[in-house]
Design a protein around this motif. Sequence first.
Motif, PDB file in Angstrom:
ATOM      1  N   ARG A   1       0.960  -1.281   0.041  1.00  0.00           N
ATOM      2  CA  ARG A   1      -0.251  -0.177  -0.091  1.00  0.00           C
ATOM      3  C   ARG A   1       0.600   1.032  -0.227  1.00  0.00           C
ATOM      4  O   ARG A   1       0.791   2.208  -1.059  1.00  0.00           O
ATOM      5  CB  ARG A   1      -0.963   0.378   0.864  1.00  0.00           C
ATOM      6  N   ARG A   2       1.939   1.515   0.564  1.00  0.00           N
ATOM      7  CA  ARG A   2       2.874   2.609   0.746  1.00  0.00           C
ATOM      8  C   ARG A   2       3.127   2.312  -0.173  1.00  0.00           C
ATOM      9  O   ARG A   2       4.026   3.661  -1.045  1.00  0.00           O
ATOM     10  CB  ARG A   2       4.118   2.286   1.721  1.00  0.00           C
ATOM     11  N   GLN A   3       3.730   1.548  -1.119  1.00  0.00           N
ATOM     12  CA  GLN A   3       4.222   1.717  -2.744  1.00  0.00           C
ATOM     13  C   GLN A   3       2.992   1.168  -3.603  1.00  0.00           C
ATOM     14  O   GLN A   3       3.448   1.790  -4.636  1.00  0.00           O
ATOM     15  CB  GLN A   3       4.796   0.159  -3.273  1.00  0.00           C
ATOM     16  N   GLN A   4       1.978   1.600  -3.479  1.00  0.00           N
ATOM     17  CA  GLN A   4       0.662   1.951  -4.531  1.00  0.00           C
ATOM     18  C   GLN A   4       0.376   0.787  -5.394  1.00  0.00           C
ATOM     19  O   GLN A   4       0.335   1.490  -6.242  1.00  0.00           O
ATOM     20  CB  GLN A   4       0.915   3.390  -5.144  1.00  0.00           C
TER      21      GLN A   4
END
Length: 249
Positions: A43-46
Amino acid sequence: MHETKQSVTPTQNADLRRLALLASGSTGADIERLVRDVRRKTRRQQRPLTWNDLEQALLAGQLKLSDDVRWRTAIHEAGHAIAFCDTGIAEVMTVSIGIGGMGQVVSRQHHHFLQTEDWLMRSIACMLAGRTAELLTFGDTVAGAGGYDDSDLARATDHAVAAETRLGFSDHQPLLYRSVGGSINELSLDRHLADRVNARLMTAEAMARVLLESRRDALIVIAERLKDVGAMTGEEVRALLEASAGSEP
């Protein structure tokens, strides 16, 4: 309106099997925690979570182990796997080194065998084969074979106690039945019972030693493979056993 069902491709099947093998030996809590961490990272890396993300996380958890611990665990589990295969007690399904370094052999018991005293002793030998493999390879053992109620030593002892108190296999008062709840506790109170149970365990350990001494090459080959990949199928174990047997003079 018709729903479109997506079939699982052979590649996806292989991916799932690989993940299942790598996860063998890990608890549900281990896997839940791992998936949660991987999701947070993606999620942080989308980007969406992929099979490869899960595989790399499972491998990373295993690689945190020191080489000594990983090698020791591989030898221990390879000993169990070889014993199951050679005694015919059960069919090995998977062999693995879990995230926390706890190895595991998943097996399926063969039900066509008569549950005689010989069957029981071979079963106990299989339970002690991991510890015996350590003794043969390193000259000593770690505490992992014991220490808790579902450990190798606990299960082997329970089977030996059953032979002497519940299954009618004892040379001493074979017709006398004692309940499950009290028989283990009797080991502390009945020295003669403890001696008979210990003698059974020593006999089973000797059986495992004889078996594994004849399979030393296979033990090392299987353990080396397990150390490298973290998880193996029963088919892989049996193939290495057959190849090792074919190479012996």
